[in-house]
Write a protein that holds these residues in place. Structure first.
Motif, PDB file in Angstrom:
ATOM      1  N   VAL A  44      -1.202   3.565 -10.369  1.00 60.41           N
ATOM      2  CA  VAL A  44      -2.055   2.375 -10.526  1.00 60.41           C
ATOM      3  C   VAL A  44      -1.205   1.104 -10.382  1.00 60.41           C
ATOM      4  O   VAL A  44      -1.602   0.140  -9.726  1.00 60.41           O
ATOM      5  N   ASP A  45      -0.016   1.116 -10.964  1.00 60.53           N
ATOM      6  CA  ASP A  45       0.899  -0.025 -10.887  1.00 60.53           C
ATOM      7  C   ASP A  45       1.283  -0.312  -9.432  1.00 60.53           C
ATOM      8  O   ASP A  45       1.307  -1.466  -8.996  1.00 60.53           O
ATOM      9  N   ALA A  46       1.557   0.762  -8.681  1.00 60.11           N
ATOM     10  CA  ALA A  46       1.927   0.619  -7.270  1.00 60.11           C
ATOM     11  C   ALA A  46       0.747   0.118  -6.436  1.00 60.11           C
ATOM     12  O   ALA A  46       0.930  -0.630  -5.480  1.00 60.11           O
ATOM     13  N   LEU A  47      -0.469   0.519  -6.810  1.00 58.33           N
ATOM     14  CA  LEU A  47      -1.672   0.012  -6.128  1.00 58.33           C
ATOM     15  C   LEU A  47      -1.813  -1.498  -6.352  1.00 58.33           C
ATOM     16  O   LEU A  47      -2.133  -2.246  -5.431  1.00 58.33           O
ATOM     17  N   LYS A  48      -1.550  -1.943  -7.586  1.00 57.04           N
ATOM     18  CA  LYS A  48      -1.623  -3.375  -7.901  1.00 57.04           C
ATOM     19  C   LYS A  48      -0.583  -4.154  -7.091  1.00 57.04           C
ATOM     20  O   LYS A  48      -0.834  -5.271  -6.634  1.00 57.04           O
ATOM     21  N   ASP A  49       0.562  -3.547  -6.913  1.00 59.34           N
ATOM     22  CA  ASP A  49       1.676  -4.130  -6.176  1.00 59.34           C
ATOM     23  C   ASP A  49       1.298  -4.358  -4.701  1.00 59.34           C
ATOM     24  O   ASP A  49       1.462  -5.450  -4.165  1.00 59.34           O
ATOM     25  N   ILE A  50       0.749  -3.324  -4.059  1.00 63.02           N
ATOM     26  CA  ILE A  50       0.399  -3.430  -2.639  1.00 63.02           C
ATOM     27  C   ILE A  50      -0.858  -4.285  -2.456  1.00 63.02           C
ATOM     28  O   ILE A  50      -1.029  -4.935  -1.428  1.00 63.02           O
ATOM     29  N   TYR A  51      -1.714  -4.337  -3.457  1.00 57.66           N
ATOM     30  CA  TYR A  51      -2.915  -5.191  -3.424  1.00 57.66           C
ATOM     31  C   TYR A  51      -2.483  -6.662  -3.370  1.00 57.66           C
ATOM     32  O   TYR A  51      -3.026  -7.462  -2.602  1.00 57.66           O
ATOM     33  N   TYR A  52      -1.482  -7.012  -4.169  1.00 57.79           N
ATOM     34  CA  TYR A  52      -0.900  -8.360  -4.142  1.00 57.79           C
ATOM     35  C   TYR A  52      -0.241  -8.599  -2.780  1.00 57.79           C
ATOM     36  O   TYR A  52      -0.413  -9.664  -2.166  1.00 57.79           O
ATOM     37  N   HIS A  87      -7.825  -3.780   4.923  1.00 57.46           N
ATOM     38  CA  HIS A  87      -6.983  -2.986   4.015  1.00 57.46           C
ATOM     39  C   HIS A  87      -7.197  -3.401   2.564  1.00 57.46           C
ATOM     40  O   HIS A  87      -7.173  -2.566   1.662  1.00 57.46           O
ATOM     41  N   ILE A  88      -7.396  -4.701   2.343  1.00 54.70           N
ATOM     42  CA  ILE A  88      -7.670  -5.196   0.983  1.00 54.70           C
ATOM     43  C   ILE A  88      -8.987  -4.606   0.482  1.00 54.70           C
ATOM     44  O   ILE A  88      -9.071  -4.108  -0.647  1.00 54.70           O
ATOM     45  N   SER A  89      -9.991  -4.633   1.336  1.00 53.71           N
ATOM     46  CA  SER A  89     -11.301  -4.063   0.990  1.00 53.71           C
ATOM     47  C   SER A  89     -11.194  -2.566   0.702  1.00 53.71           C
ATOM     48  O   SER A  89     -11.799  -2.044  -0.233  1.00 53.71           O
ATOM     49  N   ARG A  90     -10.382  -1.885   1.494  1.00 55.83           N
ATOM     50  CA  ARG A  90     -10.188  -0.440   1.311  1.00 55.83           C
ATOM     51  C   ARG A  90      -9.450  -0.148   0.004  1.00 55.83           C
ATOM     52  O   ARG A  90      -9.763   0.825  -0.682  1.00 55.83           O
ATOM     53  N   LEU A  91      -8.487  -0.998  -0.332  1.00 55.46           N
ATOM     54  CA  LEU A  91      -7.767  -0.824  -1.601  1.00 55.46           C
ATOM     55  C   LEU A  91      -8.718  -0.964  -2.786  1.00 55.46           C
ATOM     56  O   LEU A  91      -8.588  -0.247  -3.782  1.00 55.46           O
ATOM     57  N   GLU A  92      -9.667  -1.878  -2.685  1.00 57.74           N
ATOM     58  CA  GLU A  92     -10.658  -2.046  -3.758  1.00 57.74           C
ATOM     59  C   GLU A  92     -11.476  -0.771  -3.934  1.00 57.74           C
ATOM     60  O   GLU A  92     -11.820  -0.392  -5.053  1.00 57.74           O
ATOM     61  N   LYS A  93     -11.740  -0.071  -2.834  1.00 57.16           N
ATOM     62  CA  LYS A  93     -12.449   1.217  -2.905  1.00 57.16           C
ATOM     63  C   LYS A  93     -11.574   2.290  -3.555  1.00 57.16           C
ATOM     64  O   LYS A  93     -12.062   3.164  -4.261  1.00 57.16           O
ATOM     65  N   VAL A  94     -10.263   2.207  -3.296  1.00 54.36           N
ATOM     66  CA  VAL A  94      -9.316   3.155  -3.911  1.00 54.36           C
ATOM     67  C   VAL A  94      -9.339   2.974  -5.431  1.00 54.36           C
ATOM     68  O   VAL A  94      -9.445   3.948  -6.180  1.00 54.36           O
ATOM     69  N   PHE A  95      -9.242   1.724  -5.886  1.00 52.48           N
ATOM     70  CA  PHE A  95      -9.303   1.435  -7.325  1.00 52.48           C
ATOM     71  C   PHE A  95     -10.602   2.007  -7.910  1.00 52.48           C
ATOM     72  O   PHE A  95     -10.579   2.683  -8.947  1.00 52.48           O
ATOM     73  N   LYS A  96     -11.706   1.735  -7.251  1.00 54.72           N
ATOM     74  CA  LYS A  96     -13.017   2.189  -7.732  1.00 54.72           C
ATOM     75  C   LYS A  96     -13.081   3.710  -7.809  1.00 54.72           C
ATOM     76  O   LYS A  96     -13.634   4.272  -8.750  1.00 54.72           O
ATOM     77  N   ILE A  98     -10.868   5.784  -8.535  1.00 57.17           N
ATOM     78  CA  ILE A  98     -10.137   6.358  -9.683  1.00 57.17           C
ATOM     79  C   ILE A  98     -10.521   5.646 -10.995  1.00 57.17           C
ATOM     80  O   ILE A  98      -9.793   5.714 -11.982  1.00 57.17           O
ATOM     81  N   ASN A  99     -11.664   4.958 -10.947  1.00 57.49           N
ATOM     82  CA  ASN A  99     -12.202   4.261 -12.130  1.00 57.49           C
ATOM     83  C   ASN A  99     -11.243   3.231 -12.727  1.00 57.49           C
ATOM     84  O   ASN A  99     -11.063   3.154 -13.937  1.00 57.49           O
ATOM     85  N   GLU A 100     -10.624   2.451 -11.840  1.00 53.83           N
ATOM     86  CA  GLU A 100      -9.728   1.372 -12.271  1.00 53.83           C
ATOM     87  C   GLU A 100     -10.219   0.064 -11.667  1.00 53.83           C
ATOM     88  O   GLU A 100     -10.803   0.053 -10.581  1.00 53.83           O
ATOM     89  N   GLU A 101      -9.989  -1.035 -12.366  1.00 55.88           N
ATOM     90  CA  GLU A 101     -10.362  -2.358 -11.858  1.00 55.88           C
ATOM     91  C   GLU A 101      -9.295  -2.851 -10.878  1.00 55.88           C
ATOM     92  O   GLU A 101      -8.099  -2.762 -11.171  1.00 55.88           O
ATOM     93  N   PRO A 102      -9.712  -3.396  -9.722  1.00 56.50           N
ATOM     94  CA  PRO A 102      -8.720  -3.967  -8.803  1.00 56.50           C
ATOM     95  C   PRO A 102      -7.980  -5.131  -9.458  1.00 56.50           C
ATOM     96  O   PRO A 102      -8.599  -6.022 -10.028  1.00 56.50           O
TER      97      PRO A 102
END
Length: 199
Positions: A44-52, A87-96, A98-102
Motif C-alpha cells: 500500500v505504501d509503494a502504491l501511494k509512492d507511485i501515485y504521487y 495510469h493515475i486512474s488505473r491506480l485509483e482502481k487498484v486502491f479500490k 484492495i479496499n484502500e483509499e487512494p
C-alpha cells in the motif's frame, strides 16, 4: 436425520463467512491477517509512492515537451502525458480493488529524477539535438523507475492473491515498457546522429 444435515450445512456456511480465506498458490491465507501483514503495508505504501510519482511526472512532461526541439519528441511527451493520466486512474482502481483509499506519499526518488531533467533543460542549448538526446535519457530514467515499480508491485499483488490489482498493474507495466521502446526508437532514428554532428 434431516435436521442434523441442516445444522451441519448451517455450521459450514457460518464457518465460511467468519473464516475468510484467500487461496494463494497452494496456501490458504486469512484476508484479515493479510491486511495487517508487513507485506500488505509495504504494498500500500509503494502504491501511494507511485501515485504521487505519476502526478509529478505529468508536470515534468509538460516542461520537457516545451523544451524539446523536434516535433517527434514533443508528440511523444504529449502522448506520455495522456497515458500517465490513464495510469493515475488505473491506480485509483487498484486502491479500490484492495479496499484502500487512494492517497499520495511524497516520492523522493522521482523528485530526484525530475530535478535532473530540469537541470538538463538549463544546461543544454535551446533548439539543439543534444538537448533532445539528453531529454530522451531523462525521460527513460523516469520510465525505468516506473517499470521497476510496476513490475515489483504486480508480482507482490500476485503473491498476495490480489488478482484484479495484478492485472491492472501489469497493463500499466506493458504500456511503460512500450513508451521506453518508443523513446529508444526516436533517439536511434535520427536524434542521436544529428546531436553527434553538433559542435
Amino acid at each position: 436425520m434431516a435436521t442434523k444435515t441442516t445444522e451441519t450445512s448451517t455450521a459450514a456456511s457460518t464457518e465460511a463467512v467468519t473464516d475468510k480465506k484467500l487461496t494463494v498458490g497452494n496456501a490458504k491465507v486469512d484476508e484479515n491477517e493479510m491486511k495487517h501483514s508487513s507485506l500488505h503495508k509495504f504494498f500500500v505504501d509503494a502504491l501511494k509512492d507511485i501515485y504521487y510519482a505519476e502526478d509529478a511526472i505529468i508536470t515534468a512532461l509538460e516542461k520537457m515537451q516545451e523544451a524539446a526541439t523536434t516535433e517527434e519528441l514533443k508528440d511523444a511527451f504529449e502522448d506520455h502525458q495522456l497515458q500517465t493520466k490513464k495510469h493515475i486512474s488505473r491506480l485509483e482502481k487498484v486502491f479500490k480493488s484492495i479496499n484502500e483509499e487512494p492517497e499520495r506519499k511524497k516520492c523522493e526518488a522521482i523528485e530526484g529524477i525530475i530535478k535532473e531533467g530540469e537541470e538538463i533543460i538549463k544546461t543544454t542549448k535551446e533548439g539543439s539535438m543534444t538537448r533532445d538526446a539528453a531529454l530522451i535519457i531523462a525521460a527513460q530514467k523516469v520510465e525505468h523507475y516506473e517499470i521497476a515499480t510496476y513490475g515489483g508491485l504486480a508480482q507482490l499483488a500476485i503473491t498476495m492473491g490480489h488478482d484484479k490489482a495484478a492485472d491492472l498493474l501489469e497493463r500499466t507495466l506493458q504500456e511503460e515498457e512500450e513508451t521506453d521502446h518508443n523513446l529508444t526508437d526516436i533517439a536511434e532514428t535520427f536524434i542521436n546522429f544529428d546531436a553527434e554532428q553538433e559542435d
